[in-house]
Scaffold this motif. Structure first.
Motif, PDB file in Angstrom:
ATOM      1  N   GLU A  27      -8.360 -26.022  -7.012  1.00 44.04           N
ATOM      2  CA  GLU A  27      -8.350 -24.751  -6.295  1.00 44.04           C
ATOM      3  C   GLU A  27      -9.616 -24.599  -5.448  1.00 44.04           C
ATOM      4  O   GLU A  27      -9.553 -24.259  -4.267  1.00 44.04           O
ATOM      5  CB  GLU A  27      -8.250 -23.612  -7.311  1.00 44.04           C
ATOM      6  N   ARG A  30      -4.032 -17.216  -1.735  1.00 38.71           N
ATOM      7  CA  ARG A  30      -5.295 -17.846  -2.123  1.00 38.71           C
ATOM      8  C   ARG A  30      -6.111 -18.232  -0.891  1.00 38.71           C
ATOM      9  O   ARG A  30      -7.321 -17.996  -0.831  1.00 38.71           O
ATOM     10  CB  ARG A  30      -5.011 -19.072  -2.990  1.00 38.71           C
ATOM     11  N   LEU A  56      -2.599 -13.049  -5.116  1.00 43.99           N
ATOM     12  CA  LEU A  56      -3.687 -12.477  -5.889  1.00 43.99           C
ATOM     13  C   LEU A  56      -3.845 -10.993  -5.584  1.00 43.99           C
ATOM     14  O   LEU A  56      -3.755 -10.573  -4.438  1.00 43.99           O
ATOM     15  CB  LEU A  56      -4.999 -13.198  -5.582  1.00 43.99           C
ATOM     16  N   PRO A  91      -6.326 -19.402 -10.144  1.00 46.66           N
ATOM     17  CA  PRO A  91      -6.786 -18.557  -9.034  1.00 46.66           C
ATOM     18  C   PRO A  91      -7.754 -17.465  -9.465  1.00 46.66           C
ATOM     19  O   PRO A  91      -8.699 -17.148  -8.732  1.00 46.66           O
ATOM     20  CB  PRO A  91      -5.474 -17.968  -8.482  1.00 46.66           C
TER      21      PRO A  91
END
Length: 640
Positions: A16, A624, A544, A521
């Motif tokens: 990530e 993200r 998110l 995340p």
């Protein structure tokens, strides 16, 4: 960025930070082997490739060259450090004194705490993200480490101000639990609690005209166009042109005729169902002390005694209370024989004595049954005979325990299945009076004991993918239309499983979820200094929910709510209405406050023409990459 860990979460987190935020990564992993008991340290790309076997080839090339595989600067490379433990020397070798953030995501809470204390001592201004299962301990650890940063390096801050360093304690189980629980409730994993509300993404089918119906708080995603194709992957991992479209604008929503949409809406808690109330009682109800046949026997004897008292009153002409008293004396063989009295009185006495003989074994059976019920009150409950419409939860480890608590908070009836009697969630299930079946789910009869044939959904949440798959296949053979949610790590394997199950059972809902992909995340956002409140999964992609200070972000300051949102990247949902001074810095902690604790007041129904001020704080939903773009660190700092 330094990531210390050796499991799936560490792999997802490193990927990530590397792929979404473009950060320079240092991985601290256990050594492949130890020689003569001494830890092996050094840069070892081969070990990282073996450990994180799913990291892309580009990431492996970056680890060996220290550069970007796409030709970017070397600052976006990856370094691997092997170490048996996380002592001061290892942290210094990893560059903790120069790092912007450190993530400690080992599965051992004690190891993470030890490393966090050492890291805060070596670098007071370091941003710490710690994986910890114990939530109460995590809250106290956050306060301790942030206070230590102020005491250790007071010169970095002005009077009355807090240092830049911040400590965030997260749990992958807590982060993923709402999504997993929501999958069992409504076939969606898209649920987040905020400001006392429960927000969820619900799937909306297009109307006859091809348009989306009620759009709630807005359309956050258009699902893959393969939703009607049994070979599609919309329940698992979708990519490419046919994948989901996140945060579309109104024009895209109107143009997407025939595609299903995910709409954000609030959820109100309704009256619990009878099954939920029955399974949610902390103590055994009175009716569970005695079985039904015994209760009917006691009722029959009581009716006979009442009838005898009435007949005695009518025959003897005595006062009703006196007639009842004589009947009870005869019933318990305490009265004198009616030798000199009339025939009717003598017959009544004999009949009362006969009923008294019948009452004695009934009373003994009732006493023994009640004693056995109280004796087993602390034992695990068995699923009731008539139970239906419940959720079968397979696995009571860290994740399963959190999901169980979440389901019971929403008054959802649950039956648990666990192979290990010493699992951490067994004690929780016993305390919450949740029916639990102990046994190997791969053995015949275990799922049947959990009433799988009358269940609403199956949540297979063990840490073994094959066990989850086997349980799902066996459950589908018993209940072909059962809603199934699998915990699967590998994306490719999850896609293949989903496509096969959907082709075999096109009318049944199948979902696959990865705990590490749901949690990564939030961990990455915390390392970047974000207040990530939760995550919505969309076909194994993630949206998110984050709290953002408007100040310092030109994309937000001075813009209206409508203009501040960018389709495909982020969208402003709510405004923190509290005053800038007294409001806590951690909006997420305020939203997770318990009963009696202060909460923030968020305004969800925003005027699109409202102009955002620097003192405002907003709650937005973002992809993200969109969050990384909106809140990315300045290029000058990144290059340094």
């Amino acid at each position: 960025m330094i990531v210390c860990g050796d499991d799936a979460l560490a792999h997802r987190l490193a990927s990530e930070l590397r792929s979404v935020y473009g950060e320079r990564i240092t991985l601290v992993v256990p050594p492949a082997r130890e020689a003569a008991g001494a830890p092996v340290r050094g840069r070892a790309v081969g070990r990282a490739t073996a450990l994180f076997g799913r990291v892309s080839a580009a990431m492996a090339r970056a680890a060996s060259t220290g550069g970007d595989p796409a030709g970017g600067p070397a600052a976006t490379g990856t370094t691997v450090v092997e170490a048996a433990g996380l002592d001061d020397a290892v942290l210094v070798e990893a560059g903790v004194e120069r790092a912007a953030a450190l993530a400690l995501v080992h599965d051992d809470d004690e190891a993470n705490i030890r490393a966090a204390l050492a890291a805060r001592r070596l670098s007071p201004q370091l941003r710490l993200v710690i994986r910890l299962y114990n939530r109460k301990l995590g809250q106290r650890l956050e306060e301790l480490l942030d206070q230590a940063a102020v005491v250790t390096d007071p010169g970095q801050t002005g009077a009355g101000t807090a240092p830049e360093a911040v400590t965030t304690v997260l749990s992958d189980a807590d982060t993923a639990a709402p999504a997993l629980a929501a999958t069992a409730i409504a076939g969606t994993s898209k649920v987040v609690q905020a400001d006392g509300l429960m927000l969820r993404l619900v799937e909306r089918a297009p109307t006859a005209g091809g348009e989306i119906g009620d759009q709630g708080l807005g359309v956050l995603a258009l699902l893959s166009s393969t939703v009607g194709d049994p070979a599609g992957a919309d329940g698992s991992d979708s990519s490419g042109a046919e994948g989901p479209q996140l945060l579309p604008d109104q024009a895209s929503v109107r143009a997407a005729t025939g595609r299903r949409a995910l709409v954000l809406e609030t959820v109100s808690h309704g009256t619990p169902t009878s099954a939920a109330r029955r399974l949610g009682r902390r103590w055994a109800p009175l009716t569970s002390l005695l079985p039904a046949r015994l209760r009917w026997s006691i009722a029959g004897v009581c009716a006979a005694v009442l009838a005898l008292a009435v007949v005695s009153w009518l025959v003897t002409g005595a006062h009703p209370l006196h007639a009842g008293y004589l009947t009870l004396l005869d019933l318990f063989a305490m009265g004198e024989p009616a030798i000199e009295e009339g025939t009717s009185r003598q017959a009544m006495q004999l009949l009362s004595g006969l009923i008294g003989l019948m009452l004695l074994p009934v009373m003994v059976a009732a006493a023994l049954e009640a004693f056995g019920t109280f004796r087993t009150a602390s034992a695990l409950r068995r699923p009731p005979r008539g139970l239906s419409g419940h959720v079968v939860l397979l696995g009571l480890g860290k994740v399963g325990t959190r999901v169980l608590v979440r389901l019971r908070e929403m008054d959802i009836p649950v039956v648990c299945v666990e192979n290990d009697p010493q699992a951490r969630g067994v004690a929780v299930a016993r305390r919450m009076r949740v029916p639990t079946v102990l046994g190997d789910v791969t053995q015949e009869g275990v799922l049947e004991a959990a009433k799988i044939h009358r269940a609403h959904a199956l949540l297979a949440l063990t840490s073994v993918d094959i066990t989850n798959l086997e349980a799902a296949l066996y459950a589908r053979s018993i209940h072909p239309e059962l809603r199934v949610a699998l915990r699967l790590y590998d994306d490719g394997f999850a896609t293949a499983v989903y496509r096969t199950l959907r082709a075999a059972h096109p009318q049944a809902l199948t979902r696959s979820r990865s705990v590490s992909s749901l949690a990564a995340p939030a961990f990455a956002g915390a390392m970047m200094g974000r207040q990530v409140l939760g995550a919505f999964s969309v076909e194994r992609k993630v949206l998110l929910l984050a709290a953002v200070e408007v100040a310092g972000h030109p994309q937000l300051v001075g813009r209206t709510v409508a203009d501040a949102s960018r389709p495909g990247s982020w969208r402003v949902l709510a405004l923190d209405a509290s005053a800038p001074g007294p409001r806590p810095a951690d909006l997420g902690a305020a939203l997770r406050a318990g009963p009696g604790e202060p909460r923030q007041r968020l305004v969800w129904d925003l005027d699109p023409a409202y102009v955002l001020r620097p003192a405002d704080r907003v709650v937005l939903v973002a992809t993200r990459r969109g969050l990384a773009e909106l809140l990315g660190r300045p290029q000058a700092r990144r290059a340094g």
